[in-house]
Design an enzyme around this catalytic site. Structure first.
Site, short mmCIF file in Angstrom:
data_model
loop_
_atom_site.label_atom_id
_atom_site.label_comp_id
_atom_site.label_asym_id
_atom_site.label_seq_id
_atom_site.Cartn_x
_atom_site.Cartn_y
_atom_site.Cartn_z
N CYS A 384 -42.52 66.74 -14.74
CA CYS A 384 -42.54 67.50 -16.00
C CYS A 384 -42.71 66.56 -17.19
O CYS A 384 -43.79 66.01 -17.36
CB CYS A 384 -41.31 68.39 -16.09
SG CYS A 384 -41.64 69.85 -17.10
N HIS A 510 -41.52 71.37 -11.09
CA HIS A 510 -40.31 70.70 -10.59
C HIS A 510 -40.20 70.85 -9.08
O HIS A 510 -39.59 71.81 -8.60
CB HIS A 510 -39.07 71.32 -11.24
CG HIS A 510 -38.97 71.06 -12.70
ND1 HIS A 510 -38.15 70.10 -13.22
CD2 HIS A 510 -39.60 71.64 -13.74
CE1 HIS A 510 -38.27 70.09 -14.54
NE2 HIS A 510 -39.14 71.02 -14.88
N GLU A 512 -38.34 69.33 -7.10
CA GLU A 512 -36.96 69.15 -6.65
C GLU A 512 -36.24 70.47 -6.39
O GLU A 512 -35.36 70.53 -5.53
CB GLU A 512 -36.16 68.30 -7.64
CG GLU A 512 -35.85 68.92 -9.00
CD GLU A 512 -36.95 68.72 -10.05
OE1 GLU A 512 -38.10 68.47 -9.67
OE2 GLU A 512 -36.64 68.86 -11.25
#
Ligand code: GLN
Length: 539
Positions: A384, A510, A512
Protein backbone atom coordinates in the site's frame (compact mmCIF):
# COMPACT_ATOMS: atom_id res chain seq x y z
CA UNK A 1 -35.79 -25.69 12.64
CA UNK A 2 -32.01 -25.41 12.81
CA UNK A 3 -30.97 -24.21 16.26
CA UNK A 4 -27.88 -22.02 16.48
CA UNK A 5 -26.11 -22.24 19.84
CA UNK A 6 -24.36 -19.25 21.38
CA UNK A 7 -21.16 -19.12 23.40
CA UNK A 8 -20.23 -15.85 25.11
CA UNK A 9 -16.65 -15.18 26.08
CA UNK A 10 -16.06 -12.56 28.76
CA UNK A 11 -12.86 -11.47 30.46
CA UNK A 12 -11.97 -10.50 33.99
CA UNK A 13 -9.09 -9.24 36.15
CA UNK A 14 -7.10 -7.53 33.36
CA UNK A 15 -7.27 -6.90 29.66
CA UNK A 16 -4.93 -8.58 27.15
CA UNK A 17 -5.44 -12.10 28.52
CA UNK A 18 -6.09 -13.43 25.06
CA UNK A 19 -9.88 -13.76 24.82
CA UNK A 20 -9.56 -13.52 21.05
CA UNK A 21 -7.12 -16.42 20.90
CA UNK A 22 -9.19 -18.57 23.28
CA UNK A 23 -12.32 -17.85 21.20
CA UNK A 24 -10.48 -18.62 17.96
CA UNK A 25 -8.97 -21.81 19.43
CA UNK A 26 -12.33 -23.10 20.63
CA UNK A 27 -13.86 -22.25 17.25
CA UNK A 28 -11.03 -24.15 15.55
CA UNK A 29 -11.66 -27.25 17.67
CA UNK A 30 -15.39 -27.18 16.99
CA UNK A 31 -14.75 -26.65 13.28
CA UNK A 32 -12.32 -29.59 13.32
CA UNK A 33 -15.21 -31.68 14.64
CA UNK A 34 -17.38 -30.68 11.70
CA UNK A 35 -19.46 -27.88 13.22
CA UNK A 36 -20.23 -24.67 11.34
CA UNK A 37 -18.79 -21.99 13.57
CA UNK A 38 -18.22 -18.26 13.43
CA UNK A 39 -16.86 -15.72 15.90
CA UNK A 40 -18.06 -12.24 16.65
CA UNK A 41 -16.37 -9.42 18.54
CA UNK A 42 -18.37 -6.82 20.43
CA UNK A 43 -16.28 -3.74 21.23
CA UNK A 44 -17.50 -1.41 23.96
CA UNK A 45 -16.05 1.84 22.57
CA UNK A 46 -18.00 4.65 20.94
CA UNK A 47 -16.20 4.77 17.59
CA UNK A 48 -18.47 3.32 14.92
CA UNK A 49 -15.51 1.23 13.78
CA UNK A 50 -11.76 1.19 14.50
CA UNK A 51 -10.96 2.68 11.07
CA UNK A 52 -10.51 6.14 12.55
CA UNK A 53 -8.31 4.94 15.44
CA UNK A 54 -4.57 5.47 15.51
CA UNK A 55 -2.95 1.99 15.47
CA UNK A 56 -1.23 2.97 18.73
CA UNK A 57 -4.65 3.10 20.39
CA UNK A 58 -5.95 -0.28 19.36
CA UNK A 59 -3.43 -2.07 17.14
CA UNK A 60 -3.98 -2.84 13.48
CA UNK A 61 -7.28 -2.18 11.74
CA UNK A 62 -8.27 -5.44 10.04
CA UNK A 63 -10.22 -5.24 6.76
CA UNK A 64 -12.74 -7.90 5.75
CA UNK A 65 -13.62 -9.07 2.25
CA UNK A 66 -16.85 -7.01 2.34
CA UNK A 67 -14.88 -3.88 3.19
CA UNK A 68 -15.48 -3.53 6.93
CA UNK A 69 -12.77 -1.90 9.03
CA UNK A 70 -12.63 -4.07 12.11
CA UNK A 71 -10.84 -5.11 15.28
CA UNK A 72 -7.62 -7.06 14.83
CA UNK A 73 -9.13 -10.08 16.58
CA UNK A 74 -11.09 -10.75 13.39
CA UNK A 75 -7.72 -11.37 11.77
CA UNK A 76 -7.07 -14.13 14.29
CA UNK A 77 -10.53 -15.61 13.63
CA UNK A 78 -9.84 -15.77 9.90
CA UNK A 79 -6.32 -17.12 10.31
CA UNK A 80 -7.51 -19.88 12.65
CA UNK A 81 -10.72 -20.81 10.84
CA UNK A 82 -9.50 -20.25 7.30
CA UNK A 83 -12.85 -18.58 6.60
CA UNK A 84 -13.97 -15.03 5.87
CA UNK A 85 -15.65 -12.78 8.41
CA UNK A 86 -17.90 -9.83 7.55
CA UNK A 87 -19.10 -6.52 8.95
CA UNK A 88 -21.59 -8.44 11.10
CA UNK A 89 -18.70 -10.11 12.95
CA UNK A 90 -17.62 -6.86 14.61
CA UNK A 91 -20.03 -4.55 16.38
CA UNK A 92 -19.10 -1.51 18.47
CA UNK A 93 -21.10 0.50 20.97
CA UNK A 94 -20.87 3.39 18.48
CA UNK A 95 -22.61 1.31 15.83
CA UNK A 96 -25.28 0.10 18.26
CA UNK A 97 -26.10 3.63 19.41
CA UNK A 98 -26.01 4.95 15.86
CA UNK A 99 -28.65 2.50 14.71
CA UNK A 100 -30.85 3.00 17.79
CA UNK A 101 -30.67 6.78 17.35
CA UNK A 102 -31.42 6.48 13.62
CA UNK A 103 -34.49 4.39 14.45
CA UNK A 104 -35.58 6.97 17.02
CA UNK A 105 -35.33 9.75 14.41
CA UNK A 106 -37.40 7.69 11.99
CA UNK A 107 -40.08 7.46 14.62
CA UNK A 108 -39.80 3.73 15.24
CA UNK A 109 -40.16 4.14 19.01
CA UNK A 110 -42.80 6.87 18.74
CA UNK A 111 -44.21 7.76 22.14
CA UNK A 112 -41.59 5.80 24.09
CA UNK A 113 -38.59 6.89 26.13
CA UNK A 114 -35.53 5.36 24.46
CA UNK A 115 -33.30 3.75 27.09
CA UNK A 116 -30.22 1.56 27.53
CA UNK A 117 -32.55 -1.19 28.73
CA UNK A 118 -34.40 -2.36 26.66
CA UNK A 119 -33.45 -0.47 23.49
CA UNK A 120 -29.66 -0.72 23.52
CA UNK A 121 -29.67 -4.26 24.95
CA UNK A 122 -32.28 -5.30 22.35
CA UNK A 123 -30.08 -3.97 19.56
CA UNK A 124 -27.09 -5.91 20.99
CA UNK A 125 -29.16 -9.10 21.17
CA UNK A 126 -30.40 -8.54 17.63
CA UNK A 127 -26.83 -8.16 16.32
CA UNK A 128 -25.74 -11.36 18.06
CA UNK A 129 -28.67 -13.44 16.80
CA UNK A 130 -28.54 -11.96 13.30
CA UNK A 131 -25.09 -13.46 12.75
CA UNK A 132 -26.24 -16.93 13.78
CA UNK A 133 -29.36 -16.93 11.67
CA UNK A 134 -27.67 -15.46 8.58
CA UNK A 135 -25.69 -18.49 7.51
CA UNK A 136 -27.19 -21.26 9.58
CA UNK A 137 -24.22 -21.55 11.89
CA UNK A 138 -24.27 -24.34 14.47
CA UNK A 139 -22.34 -22.22 16.92
CA UNK A 140 -21.68 -18.49 17.23
CA UNK A 141 -18.92 -17.52 19.64
CA UNK A 142 -19.34 -13.92 20.76
CA UNK A 143 -16.37 -12.29 22.42
CA UNK A 144 -17.25 -9.33 24.63
CA UNK A 145 -14.41 -6.79 24.54
CA UNK A 146 -13.19 -5.10 27.71
CA UNK A 147 -13.20 -6.43 31.25
CA UNK A 148 -16.16 -7.36 33.44
CA UNK A 149 -16.88 -4.49 35.81
CA UNK A 150 -16.13 -1.76 33.25
CA UNK A 151 -18.96 0.75 32.98
CA UNK A 152 -18.86 0.41 29.20
CA UNK A 153 -19.39 -3.37 29.23
CA UNK A 154 -22.54 -3.32 31.36
CA UNK A 155 -25.14 -3.29 28.54
CA UNK A 156 -23.33 -6.20 26.87
CA UNK A 157 -23.29 -8.30 30.03
CA UNK A 158 -26.98 -7.50 30.53
CA UNK A 159 -27.69 -8.61 26.94
CA UNK A 160 -25.81 -11.85 27.63
CA UNK A 161 -27.85 -12.39 30.81
CA UNK A 162 -31.11 -11.98 28.90
CA UNK A 163 -30.02 -14.17 26.00
CA UNK A 164 -28.89 -16.94 28.33
CA UNK A 165 -32.30 -16.87 29.94
CA UNK A 166 -34.16 -16.77 26.61
CA UNK A 167 -32.08 -19.45 24.87
CA UNK A 168 -31.85 -21.89 27.77
CA UNK A 169 -28.86 -23.75 29.13
CA UNK A 170 -28.26 -26.20 26.27
CA UNK A 171 -28.32 -23.46 23.66
CA UNK A 172 -25.99 -20.99 25.32
CA UNK A 173 -23.09 -20.81 27.69
CA UNK A 174 -20.67 -18.32 29.15
CA UNK A 175 -16.92 -18.80 29.25
CA UNK A 176 -15.10 -16.42 31.54
CA UNK A 177 -11.36 -15.87 31.12
CA UNK A 178 -9.35 -14.66 34.09
CA UNK A 179 -5.80 -14.43 35.34
CA UNK A 180 -4.29 -16.50 38.13
CA UNK A 181 -1.19 -14.51 39.06
CA UNK A 182 1.91 -16.10 40.56
CA UNK A 183 3.31 -14.21 43.53
CA UNK A 184 7.02 -14.96 43.55
CA UNK A 185 7.50 -13.62 47.11
CA UNK A 186 4.86 -16.02 48.44
CA UNK A 187 5.74 -18.75 45.95
CA UNK A 188 2.02 -19.16 45.27
CA UNK A 189 -0.61 -18.90 42.55
CA UNK A 190 -3.47 -16.69 43.68
CA UNK A 191 -7.13 -17.38 42.91
CA UNK A 192 -8.67 -14.39 44.69
CA UNK A 193 -8.73 -12.12 41.58
CA UNK A 194 -10.67 -14.88 39.77
CA UNK A 195 -13.13 -15.19 42.65
CA UNK A 196 -13.70 -11.42 42.62
CA UNK A 197 -14.11 -11.32 38.91
CA UNK A 198 -16.71 -14.11 38.98
CA UNK A 199 -18.47 -12.19 41.75
CA UNK A 200 -18.63 -9.14 39.50
CA UNK A 201 -20.29 -11.29 36.83
CA UNK A 202 -22.71 -12.76 39.38
CA UNK A 203 -23.67 -9.26 40.51
CA UNK A 204 -24.70 -8.62 36.92
CA UNK A 205 -26.80 -11.80 37.03
CA UNK A 206 -24.50 -14.05 35.00
CA UNK A 207 -23.13 -17.36 36.29
CA UNK A 208 -20.19 -18.43 34.11
CA UNK A 209 -20.37 -22.06 32.94
CA UNK A 210 -16.68 -22.48 32.18
CA UNK A 211 -13.64 -20.69 33.56
CA UNK A 212 -10.44 -20.43 31.58
CA UNK A 213 -7.56 -19.49 33.84
CA UNK A 214 -4.57 -17.81 32.28
CA UNK A 215 -1.43 -18.63 34.21
CA UNK A 216 2.34 -18.75 33.88
CA UNK A 217 2.65 -21.85 36.11
CA UNK A 218 0.69 -25.09 36.01
CA UNK A 219 -2.34 -24.92 38.32
CA UNK A 220 -2.47 -28.33 39.98
CA UNK A 221 -5.56 -30.15 41.22
CA UNK A 222 -5.98 -28.18 44.45
CA UNK A 223 -6.27 -24.84 42.75
CA UNK A 224 -8.71 -26.24 40.20
CA UNK A 225 -10.95 -27.66 42.94
CA UNK A 226 -10.77 -24.46 44.92
CA UNK A 227 -11.80 -22.35 41.93
CA UNK A 228 -14.58 -24.81 41.03
CA UNK A 229 -15.93 -24.73 44.60
CA UNK A 230 -15.78 -20.97 45.10
CA UNK A 231 -17.08 -20.05 41.68
CA UNK A 232 -19.92 -22.65 41.35
CA UNK A 233 -18.53 -24.40 38.27
CA UNK A 234 -17.98 -28.09 37.66
CA UNK A 235 -14.50 -29.55 38.00
CA UNK A 236 -14.13 -30.25 34.26
CA UNK A 237 -15.13 -26.64 33.60
CA UNK A 238 -11.97 -25.18 35.10
CA UNK A 239 -9.58 -24.95 32.18
CA UNK A 240 -5.93 -24.04 32.46
CA UNK A 241 -4.44 -21.75 29.83
CA UNK A 242 -0.73 -21.74 30.44
CA UNK A 243 1.60 -19.33 28.61
CA UNK A 244 2.97 -20.79 25.40
CA UNK A 245 5.48 -19.48 22.89
CA UNK A 246 3.07 -19.33 19.96
CA UNK A 247 -0.65 -18.54 19.72
CA UNK A 248 -0.93 -21.43 17.25
CA UNK A 249 -0.29 -23.91 20.07
CA UNK A 250 -3.36 -22.77 21.98
CA UNK A 251 -5.96 -24.91 20.11
CA UNK A 252 -3.96 -28.06 20.95
CA UNK A 253 -3.54 -26.88 24.51
CA UNK A 254 -7.29 -26.33 24.82
CA UNK A 255 -7.93 -29.74 23.30
CA UNK A 256 -5.66 -31.31 25.90
CA UNK A 257 -7.51 -29.46 28.63
CA UNK A 258 -10.81 -30.77 27.24
CA UNK A 259 -12.36 -27.35 26.61
CA UNK A 260 -14.07 -28.58 23.44
CA UNK A 261 -15.48 -31.69 25.13
CA UNK A 262 -16.82 -29.71 28.08
CA UNK A 263 -18.45 -27.24 25.69
CA UNK A 264 -20.02 -30.05 23.63
CA UNK A 265 -21.33 -31.78 26.76
CA UNK A 266 -22.91 -28.58 28.04
CA UNK A 267 -24.49 -27.81 24.67
CA UNK A 268 -25.89 -31.32 24.40
CA UNK A 269 -23.74 -32.39 21.45
CA UNK A 270 -21.95 -35.77 21.24
CA UNK A 271 -18.39 -35.60 22.57
CA UNK A 272 -16.70 -38.53 20.95
CA UNK A 273 -16.86 -37.63 17.25
CA UNK A 274 -13.82 -37.48 15.03
CA UNK A 275 -11.58 -34.41 15.24
CA UNK A 276 -9.43 -33.41 12.27
CA UNK A 277 -6.45 -31.49 13.56
CA UNK A 278 -3.68 -33.18 11.53
CA UNK A 279 -2.83 -30.23 9.30
CA UNK A 280 -2.80 -27.90 12.28
CA UNK A 281 -0.55 -30.18 14.32
CA UNK A 282 1.78 -30.47 11.33
CA UNK A 283 1.90 -26.67 11.01
CA UNK A 284 2.81 -26.25 14.70
CA UNK A 285 5.43 -28.97 14.43
CA UNK A 286 7.11 -27.19 11.52
CA UNK A 287 6.78 -23.86 13.31
CA UNK A 288 8.62 -25.20 16.32
CA UNK A 289 11.35 -26.93 14.33
CA UNK A 290 12.60 -24.50 11.68
CA UNK A 291 15.57 -25.60 9.60
CA UNK A 292 17.10 -22.14 9.40
CA UNK A 293 16.39 -18.46 10.01
CA UNK A 294 16.29 -15.33 7.89
CA UNK A 295 15.85 -11.67 8.76
CA UNK A 296 13.24 -9.43 7.20
CA UNK A 297 13.15 -5.77 8.15
CA UNK A 298 9.86 -3.94 8.28
CA UNK A 299 10.09 -0.17 7.89
CA UNK A 300 7.11 1.69 9.30
CA UNK A 301 6.05 4.34 11.72
CA UNK A 302 4.14 2.35 14.33
CA UNK A 303 7.03 0.02 15.07
CA UNK A 304 7.01 0.37 18.84
CA UNK A 305 3.65 -1.44 18.98
CA UNK A 306 4.00 -4.78 17.17
CA UNK A 307 0.18 -5.19 17.19
CA UNK A 308 0.03 -2.33 14.69
CA UNK A 309 1.36 -4.78 12.07
CA UNK A 310 -0.30 -7.94 13.39
CA UNK A 311 -1.47 -9.44 10.09
CA UNK A 312 1.91 -8.81 8.46
CA UNK A 313 3.78 -10.54 11.31
CA UNK A 314 1.39 -13.50 11.18
CA UNK A 315 1.68 -13.75 7.38
CA UNK A 316 5.46 -14.09 7.81
CA UNK A 317 4.95 -16.89 10.33
CA UNK A 318 2.73 -18.75 7.82
CA UNK A 319 5.14 -18.16 4.93
CA UNK A 320 8.12 -19.17 7.08
CA UNK A 321 6.46 -22.49 7.91
CA UNK A 322 5.77 -23.06 4.20
CA UNK A 323 9.57 -22.97 3.71
CA UNK A 324 10.28 -24.68 7.05
CA UNK A 325 12.20 -21.64 8.25
CA UNK A 326 11.80 -18.96 10.89
CA UNK A 327 11.43 -15.40 9.66
CA UNK A 328 12.89 -12.98 12.19
CA UNK A 329 10.87 -9.82 11.60
CA UNK A 330 12.68 -6.71 12.80
CA UNK A 331 10.59 -3.57 12.94
CA UNK A 332 12.45 -0.35 12.29
CA UNK A 333 11.12 3.15 12.83
CA UNK A 334 11.22 4.92 9.46
CA UNK A 335 11.95 8.22 11.17
CA UNK A 336 15.32 6.85 12.31
CA UNK A 337 16.44 6.02 8.77
CA UNK A 338 18.16 8.44 6.40
CA UNK A 339 20.37 8.25 3.32
CA UNK A 340 23.46 8.28 5.56
CA UNK A 341 22.63 5.44 7.93
CA UNK A 342 20.42 3.24 5.75
CA UNK A 343 23.09 0.68 4.90
CA UNK A 344 24.01 0.33 8.58
CA UNK A 345 20.37 0.01 9.62
CA UNK A 346 19.31 -2.44 6.92
CA UNK A 347 22.66 -4.14 6.28
CA UNK A 348 21.59 -7.47 7.78
CA UNK A 349 18.26 -7.72 5.96
CA UNK A 350 17.56 -10.65 3.68
CA UNK A 351 14.32 -8.95 2.72
CA UNK A 352 12.99 -5.41 3.15
CA UNK A 353 9.33 -4.54 3.58
CA UNK A 354 7.97 -1.00 3.55
CA UNK A 355 4.73 -1.04 5.47
CA UNK A 356 1.30 0.49 4.88
CA UNK A 357 0.58 3.83 6.50
CA UNK A 358 -0.75 7.34 6.25
CA UNK A 359 0.75 10.83 6.27
CA UNK A 360 4.13 12.39 5.89
CA UNK A 361 5.96 11.25 9.01
CA UNK A 362 8.74 8.77 8.17
CA UNK A 363 8.36 9.15 4.39
CA UNK A 364 12.03 10.06 3.82
CA UNK A 365 13.19 6.97 5.70
CA UNK A 366 10.79 4.76 3.75
CA UNK A 367 11.99 6.15 0.44
CA UNK A 368 15.64 5.75 1.48
CA UNK A 369 14.87 2.11 2.36
CA UNK A 370 13.29 1.46 -1.05
CA UNK A 371 16.32 2.97 -2.77
CA UNK A 372 18.66 0.80 -0.72
CA UNK A 373 16.70 -2.36 -1.58
CA UNK A 374 16.45 -1.45 -5.25
CA UNK A 375 20.10 -0.51 -5.74
CA UNK A 376 21.47 -3.45 -3.77
CA UNK A 377 19.19 -6.03 -5.34
CA UNK A 378 17.71 -7.06 -1.98
CA UNK A 379 14.25 -8.72 -2.08
CA UNK A 380 11.69 -5.98 -1.53
CA UNK A 381 7.98 -5.90 -0.82
CA UNK A 382 6.03 -2.64 -0.58
CA UNK A 383 2.49 -2.79 0.74
CA UNK A 384 0.00 0.00 0.00
CA UNK A 385 1.89 3.15 1.11
CA UNK A 386 5.03 1.00 0.74
CA UNK A 387 4.17 0.39 -2.92
CA UNK A 388 3.47 4.10 -3.39
CA UNK A 389 6.90 4.89 -1.88
CA UNK A 390 8.56 2.55 -4.35
CA UNK A 391 6.94 4.42 -7.26
CA UNK A 392 8.00 7.80 -5.82
CA UNK A 393 11.56 6.54 -5.33
CA UNK A 394 11.75 5.17 -8.87
CA UNK A 395 10.35 8.39 -10.34
CA UNK A 396 12.85 10.51 -8.41
CA UNK A 397 15.98 8.45 -8.83
CA UNK A 398 15.50 6.60 -12.13
CA UNK A 399 13.21 8.90 -14.11
CA UNK A 400 14.97 11.96 -12.68
CA UNK A 401 11.73 13.61 -11.55
CA UNK A 402 13.31 15.05 -8.43
CA UNK A 403 10.09 16.46 -7.03
CA UNK A 404 7.96 13.39 -7.63
CA UNK A 405 5.64 12.76 -4.74
CA UNK A 406 2.19 11.66 -3.63
CA UNK A 407 -0.41 14.39 -3.31
CA UNK A 408 -1.11 12.93 0.13
CA UNK A 409 2.33 14.21 1.16
CA UNK A 410 2.60 17.33 -0.98
CA UNK A 411 -0.61 18.61 -2.49
CA UNK A 412 1.27 20.95 -4.81
CA UNK A 413 3.90 18.56 -6.14
CA UNK A 414 4.63 19.25 -9.84
CA UNK A 415 5.03 15.47 -10.39
CA UNK A 416 2.06 13.74 -8.71
CA UNK A 417 3.09 10.15 -9.46
CA UNK A 418 0.68 9.05 -6.73
CA UNK A 419 -2.61 10.90 -6.72
CA UNK A 420 -6.03 10.84 -5.10
CA UNK A 421 -8.42 8.39 -6.78
CA UNK A 422 -11.18 10.06 -8.80
CA UNK A 423 -13.90 8.54 -6.59
CA UNK A 424 -12.21 10.05 -3.51
CA UNK A 425 -12.13 13.64 -4.74
CA UNK A 426 -15.45 14.64 -3.24
CA UNK A 427 -15.25 12.56 -0.09
CA UNK A 428 -15.38 14.66 3.08
CA UNK A 429 -16.08 12.24 5.95
CA UNK A 430 -13.12 10.26 7.24
CA UNK A 431 -14.93 7.20 8.66
CA UNK A 432 -15.44 4.20 6.36
CA UNK A 433 -14.88 6.20 3.17
CA UNK A 434 -11.65 4.74 1.80
CA UNK A 435 -11.61 2.23 -1.05
CA UNK A 436 -12.19 -0.81 1.14
CA UNK A 437 -12.39 -4.57 0.80
CA UNK A 438 -11.98 -7.09 -2.01
CA UNK A 439 -11.48 -6.02 -5.64
CA UNK A 440 -10.39 -8.10 -8.62
CA UNK A 441 -6.97 -7.79 -10.22
CA UNK A 442 -5.66 -9.32 -13.45
CA UNK A 443 -2.06 -10.49 -13.41
CA UNK A 444 0.40 -10.34 -16.30
CA UNK A 445 2.11 -13.58 -17.20
CA UNK A 446 5.91 -13.56 -16.92
CA UNK A 447 5.82 -11.79 -13.61
CA UNK A 448 6.88 -12.64 -10.08
CA UNK A 449 3.29 -12.40 -8.93
CA UNK A 450 1.98 -14.74 -11.61
CA UNK A 451 4.67 -17.22 -10.59
CA UNK A 452 3.50 -16.85 -7.01
CA UNK A 453 -0.28 -17.12 -7.50
CA UNK A 454 -0.22 -19.41 -10.56
CA UNK A 455 -3.56 -17.95 -11.70
CA UNK A 456 -4.27 -14.78 -13.60
CA UNK A 457 -7.28 -13.36 -11.82
CA UNK A 458 -7.06 -12.69 -8.11
CA UNK A 459 -9.05 -10.71 -5.56
CA UNK A 460 -7.35 -8.84 -2.75
CA UNK A 461 -8.42 -6.46 0.00
CA UNK A 462 -7.83 -2.72 -0.03
CA UNK A 463 -7.71 0.26 2.29
CA UNK A 464 -6.53 3.41 0.54
CA UNK A 465 -7.45 6.73 -1.07
CA UNK A 466 -4.46 7.26 -3.40
CA UNK A 467 -3.28 5.36 -6.47
CA UNK A 468 -0.53 5.25 -9.07
CA UNK A 469 -1.15 8.10 -11.52
CA UNK A 470 -1.56 6.38 -14.88
CA UNK A 471 -0.18 9.44 -16.68
CA UNK A 472 3.26 8.28 -15.58
CA UNK A 473 2.81 4.62 -16.43
CA UNK A 474 4.49 4.67 -19.88
CA UNK A 475 7.47 6.51 -18.51
CA UNK A 476 7.80 4.09 -15.59
CA UNK A 477 7.44 1.05 -17.82
CA UNK A 478 9.91 2.18 -20.45
CA UNK A 479 12.48 2.67 -17.69
CA UNK A 480 12.14 -0.70 -16.00
CA UNK A 481 9.22 -0.59 -13.57
CA UNK A 482 6.23 -2.57 -14.87
CA UNK A 483 2.62 -2.80 -13.83
CA UNK A 484 2.03 -6.54 -13.47
CA UNK A 485 -1.44 -6.37 -11.94
CA UNK A 486 -4.35 -4.07 -12.78
CA UNK A 487 -7.99 -3.72 -11.85
CA UNK A 488 -9.92 -4.91 -14.94
CA UNK A 489 -12.62 -2.23 -14.68
CA UNK A 490 -10.77 0.90 -13.65
CA UNK A 491 -7.25 0.14 -14.90
CA UNK A 492 -5.96 1.09 -11.49
CA UNK A 493 -2.45 -0.27 -11.09
CA UNK A 494 -2.52 -2.84 -8.30
CA UNK A 495 1.00 -4.26 -8.60
CA UNK A 496 4.35 -2.96 -9.81
CA UNK A 497 7.54 -4.94 -10.29
CA UNK A 498 11.11 -4.30 -11.42
CA UNK A 499 11.83 -7.32 -13.65
CA UNK A 500 15.60 -6.74 -13.67
CA UNK A 501 15.67 -6.94 -9.89
CA UNK A 502 15.98 -10.18 -7.90
CA UNK A 503 12.51 -9.75 -6.34
CA UNK A 504 10.95 -6.31 -6.21
CA UNK A 505 7.17 -6.16 -5.83
CA UNK A 506 4.86 -3.37 -4.69
CA UNK A 507 1.18 -4.02 -4.09
CA UNK A 508 -1.56 -1.43 -3.65
CA UNK A 509 -3.65 -3.99 -1.77
CA UNK A 510 -3.02 -5.74 1.54
CA UNK A 511 -2.08 -9.39 0.98
CA UNK A 512 -1.50 -9.83 4.73
CA UNK A 513 -5.25 -9.86 5.46
CA UNK A 514 -5.77 -13.08 3.53
CA UNK A 515 -2.92 -15.20 4.87
CA UNK A 516 -4.08 -18.08 7.07
CA UNK A 517 -2.46 -21.08 8.74
CA UNK A 518 -3.79 -23.46 6.12
CA UNK A 519 -3.42 -21.00 3.22
CA UNK A 520 -0.20 -19.01 3.56
CA UNK A 521 -0.35 -16.05 1.20
CA UNK A 522 1.40 -16.60 -2.19
CA UNK A 523 3.06 -13.17 -2.15
CA UNK A 524 4.53 -13.71 1.31
CA UNK A 525 5.58 -17.25 0.43
CA UNK A 526 7.30 -16.02 -2.73
CA UNK A 527 8.94 -13.04 -0.97
CA UNK A 528 10.25 -15.26 1.86
CA UNK A 529 11.50 -17.75 -0.75
CA UNK A 530 13.43 -14.96 -2.48
CA UNK A 531 14.81 -13.71 0.85
CA UNK A 532 15.87 -17.25 1.76
CA UNK A 533 17.72 -17.63 -1.53
CA UNK A 534 19.34 -14.26 -1.05
CA UNK A 535 20.44 -15.22 2.48
CA UNK A 536 22.44 -18.09 1.03
CA UNK A 537 24.44 -15.94 -1.39
CA UNK A 538 28.01 -15.09 -0.32
CA UNK A 539 28.20 -11.35 0.22
N1 GLN B 1 -2.10 6.56 2.65
C1 GLN B 1 -2.15 5.78 1.45
C2 GLN B 1 -3.50 5.90 0.77
O1 GLN B 1 -4.48 6.28 1.38
C3 GLN B 1 -1.83 4.34 1.73
C4 GLN B 1 -2.81 3.66 2.64
C5 GLN B 1 -2.29 2.40 3.25
O2 GLN B 1 -1.08 2.15 3.28
N2 GLN B 1 -3.18 1.58 3.81
O3 GLN B 1 -3.62 5.60 -0.39
Amino acid sequence: MHQTKYIFVTGGVTSSLGKGIISASLAKLLQARGYRVTIQKLDPYLNVDPGTLNPYEHGECFVTEDGAETDLDLGHYERFLNACTTQANNVTTGRIYQSVINKERKGEFLGKTVQVIPHITDEIKYRIKLLGSKKNFDVVITEIGGTVGDIESLPYIEAVRQLKYELGSTNSLVIHLTLVPYLAAAGELKTKPTQHSVKALLEAGVQPDILVLRTEKSLGGDIRSKVARFCNVEQDSVIESIDVSSIYEVPMLMQKEGLDRTVLRKLGYPQNGEIKMDEWVDFVDKLKNPETEITVMLIGKYTSLPDAYKSISEAFIHAGVAHRIKVRLKMINAEKIDAENVSRQLGEAHGILVAPGFGERGMDGKIASVKYARENNIPFLGICLGMQCSVIEFARNVLGLKEANSTEINLKTPEPVIDLMEEQKYVIDKGGTMRLGGYPCILKKNSKVYEAYKINEISERHRHRYELNNKYLDQLESNGMTATGCNPETNLVEIIEIPSHRWFVGVQFHPEYKSTVLNPHPIFVSFVGAALKYSKIEK
